[in-house]
Design an enzyme around this catalytic site. Structure first.
Site, PDB file in Angstrom:
ATOM      1  NE  ARG A  89      -3.609  -2.391   2.454  1.00 52.49           N
ATOM      2  CZ  ARG A  89      -4.533  -2.656   3.369  1.00 52.49           C
ATOM      3  NH1 ARG A  89      -4.804  -1.762   4.301  1.00 52.49           N
ATOM      4  NH2 ARG A  89      -5.194  -3.802   3.344  1.00 52.49           N
TER       5      ARG A  89
ATOM      6  NE  ARG B  41      -1.392   4.923   9.094  1.00 56.64           N
ATOM      7  CZ  ARG B  41      -2.689   4.582   9.063  1.00 56.64           C
ATOM      8  NH1 ARG B  41      -3.219   4.150   7.934  1.00 56.64           N
ATOM      9  NH2 ARG B  41      -3.446   4.676  10.135  1.00 56.64           N
TER      10      ARG B  41
ATOM     11  CD  GLU C 144      -7.860  -2.026  11.242  1.00 53.34           C
ATOM     12  OE1 GLU C 144      -7.830  -3.133  10.668  1.00 53.34           O
ATOM     13  OE2 GLU C 144      -7.397  -0.992  10.755  1.00 53.34           O
TER      14      GLU C 144
ATOM     15  CB  SER D 161     -11.713  -4.133   8.924  1.00 56.91           C
ATOM     16  OG  SER D 161     -11.181  -2.998   9.562  1.00 56.91           O
TER      17      SER D 161
ATOM     18  NE  ARG E 135      -1.970  -1.855  11.496  1.00 59.56           N
ATOM     19  CZ  ARG E 135      -2.842  -0.879  11.317  1.00 59.56           C
ATOM     20  NH1 ARG E 135      -3.981  -0.872  12.013  1.00 59.56           N
ATOM     21  NH2 ARG E 135      -2.613   0.086  10.450  1.00 59.56           N
TER      22      ARG E 135
END
Length: 432
Positions: free
Chosen positions: A261, A276, A348, A351, A389
Site C-alpha cells: 500500500r 502503517r 485496529e 476489519s 500489528r
C-alpha cells in the site's frame, strides 16, 4: 455495485442512506439522469433496427419481383448511419454512467452508527485483562530495535520509509504468528490458498479498490497490473464471472500474503513502527454465502479473528464502525482492536465486513437457487489478522523490564521451543 433498478424505484431511500456516507443527493440525480438517457437511446436504437428490418425485407421482396430497390437500399444505409450515431452516444453515456455508479459506496445496514467521521463507533465487547506494568512499557519499535530484531534504518536505506527488516527471532516470530493463524483458521473450516500477488485492474475493480482508490496502490506494467493491497482481492475474485454450485456454499478461504500500500494521504501518521507499512503480511479470511446467511457469517468471521487474540492472550475490544469510517464496499464492519501498552490505546488489527451483493455485482458472481433462479452471492472479508500489528502487540504486551520479550504459550511450538527473545539469542550472527 448498487442495483440501478432499486435506485430507480426508490431514489429517496438511496439519497438518505448514502448521505450518511458522504454522498451528495445530486450524485444520485446524475446517475438517474444518465440512466434515463441510456434507456431512451436504447429505445431509439431498437426502433431504428425495426425500421431497418422492414426496409431490408422490402429489398428482398423487390429483388424477388425483379423490381427497383434503390430507395429501400438508400433507406437502409441512412438507418445504419443513424444507428451508428446512437451507438456512439450510447457508448459515451454508458462509460460515464458506469463510472459514476462504480463510485457509489454500499448501502449501510440499519445497525451501523451514523457519522461521517470515525467518532461514534459502538463498542460491542471488551475481552482480556490489560496488564499492569511495574515499569514504563516501551513502544514495540524501541523493543525491536534494542533486541536487534527490527531494523528500520537499513530498510529505509534500501527501500525508503515505512519498510523494515525482520532479523533472527524477529523473522521467526512473524512466521510463527501467520502459521499459527492459518492453522487456527483451517480448524474453523477455511481452505488455505496461496493466491497471485499481482492482479489485473479488473480484479481491483471487482472488489471495489478501483476506481476510487487507484492512487493508494502500487501499479506495475503501466495501469493494468497491481501489487495486491490485500489478499481479499485475489481471493474474492476467484469466482468472478462464474456461477458457484449452490451445494458448495458457503465457501470459506484463507490466505497469508504480502500486502502493498502506498499509504497515500497517510503522511505524518504512524511514521514509526509496524502499524502503517508500505509492505506487510496479513492473513485474510473471505467467505461466499447465500444472501440469507451472510449476517450470521459476519459474526462467525469476527469470532474467528477474535479466537487468535484469545489464544495469544492479548487484550482487545470489538467495535462497529460508523457509516463514514467503514470500507467503501461494506454494509457493516466490525473492527477488532488490540491493546498496545506503549501507546496506551487500542489499535485496529482486523476489519470484518459484510459486503452483501455489492462486490458480486461488480464481479458477476452468482449461484443458482433451488428454483433454478440465478442470484448474486454475498461476500465477506476480514483480516485474521494483520501479522505485523499482531507482532507489535506481542512485543509490547509480553515485554519485560530488562528488554526481553516472552513468547505467548500458543506460539512456542511454532518458535521451535524458544520461550523468550533476549539480546543473547535474538540474532545469531551478532552473538557468535
Amino acid at each position: 455495485m448498487l442495483d440501478i433498478k432499486k435506485i430507480r424505484k426508490d431514489p429517496g431511500f438511496f439519497k438518505e442512506k448514502l448521505a450518511t456516507r458522504g454522498v451528495k443527493p445530486e450524485e444520485i440525480d446524475e446517475v438517474l439522469k444518465l440512466d434515463a438517457i441510456r434507456r431512451e437511446l436504447l429505445q431509439q436504437t431498437e426502433t431504428l433496427k425495426a425500421k431497418r428490418n422492414e426496409a431490408s425485407e422490402q429489398i428482398g421482396n423487390a429483388k424477388k419481383a425483379n423490381e427497383d430497390a434503390t430507395e429501400a437500399i438508400a433507406r437502409v444505409r441512412e438507418i445504419n448511419n443513424e444507428i451508428k450515431e446512437l451507438d456512439d452516444k450510447l457508448t459515451e453515456n454508458e462509460e460515464e454512467f458506469h463510472d459514476k455508479m462504480s463510485r457509489l459506496p454500499n448501502i449501510p445496514h440499519e445497525g451501523v452508527p451514523v457519522s461521517l467521521t470515525e467518532d461514534g463507533a459502538v463498542e460491542l465487547r471488551k475481552v482480556g485483562k490489560i496488564r499492569q506494568f511495574d515499569f514504563q512499557p516501551k513502544h514495540h519499535w524501541d523493543i525491536g530495535e534494542n533486541l536487534g530484531i527490527l531494523d528500520f534504518d537499513r530498510a529505509a536505506k534500501v527501500s525508503g520509509a515505512r519498510f523494515v527488516y525482520y532479523l533472527g527471532l524477529g523473522a521467526q516470530l512473524e512466521r510463527a504468528v501467520y502459521n499459527f493463524m492459518l492453522d487456527e483458521h483451517m480448524k474453523d473450516g477455511y481452505t488455505e490458498v496461496i493466491p497471485p500477488y499481482i492482479v489485473k485492474a479488473s480484479a481491483m475493480y471487482g472488489t471495489g479498490q478501483y476506481p476510487k482508490f487507484r492512487e493508494s496502490v502500487y501499479r506495475v506494467n503501466g495501469e493494468d497490473m497491481t501489487l495486491i493491497p490485500t489478499a481479499e482481492v485475489p481471493l474474492t475474485n476467484y469466482y468472478s464471472g462464474e456461477v458457484i454450485p449452490a451445494k458448495e456454499l458457503p465457501v470459506y478461504v484463507t490466505a497469508m500474503s504480502p500486502c502493498y500500500r502506498s499509504e497515500a494521504g497517510a503522511a505524518g501518521r504512524d511514521t514509526r513502527g509496524l502499524i502503517r507499512m508500505h509492505q506487510f503480511h496479513k492473513v485474510e479470511m473471505v467467505k461466499y454465502t447465500r444472501p440469507e446467511d451472510s449476517w450470521d457469517e459476519l459474526e462467525k468471521m469476527t469470532a474467528n479473528g477474535e479466537n487468535i487474540l484469545k489464544k495469544l492472550d492479548i487484550p482487545y475490544h470489538v467495535i462497529t464502525l460508523t457509516t463514514g469510517d467503514m470500507s467503501f464496499t461494506a454494509s457493516m464492519t466490525h473492527d477488532i482492536e488490540l491493546w498496545m501498552p506503549g501507546q496506551n490505546k487500542y489499535r485496529e488489527v482486523s476489519s470484518c465486513s459484510n459486503c452483501l451483493d455489492f462486490q458480486a455485482r461488480r464481479m458477476h458472481t452468482q449461484f443458482r437457487d433451488e428454483n433454478g433462479k440465478l442470484q448474486y452471492v454475498h461476500t465477506l472479508n476480514g483480516s485474521g489478522l494483520a501479522v505485523g500489528r499482531t507482532v507489535a502487540a506481542i512485543l509490547e504486551n509480553y515485554q519485560n523490564e530488562d528488554g526481553s520479550v516472552d513468547i505467548p504459550e500458543a506460539l512456542v511450538p511454532y518458535m521451535h521451543g524458544v520461550t523468550k527473545i533476549t539480546k543473547e539469542n535474538a540474532v545469531p550472527f551478532r552473538n557468535k
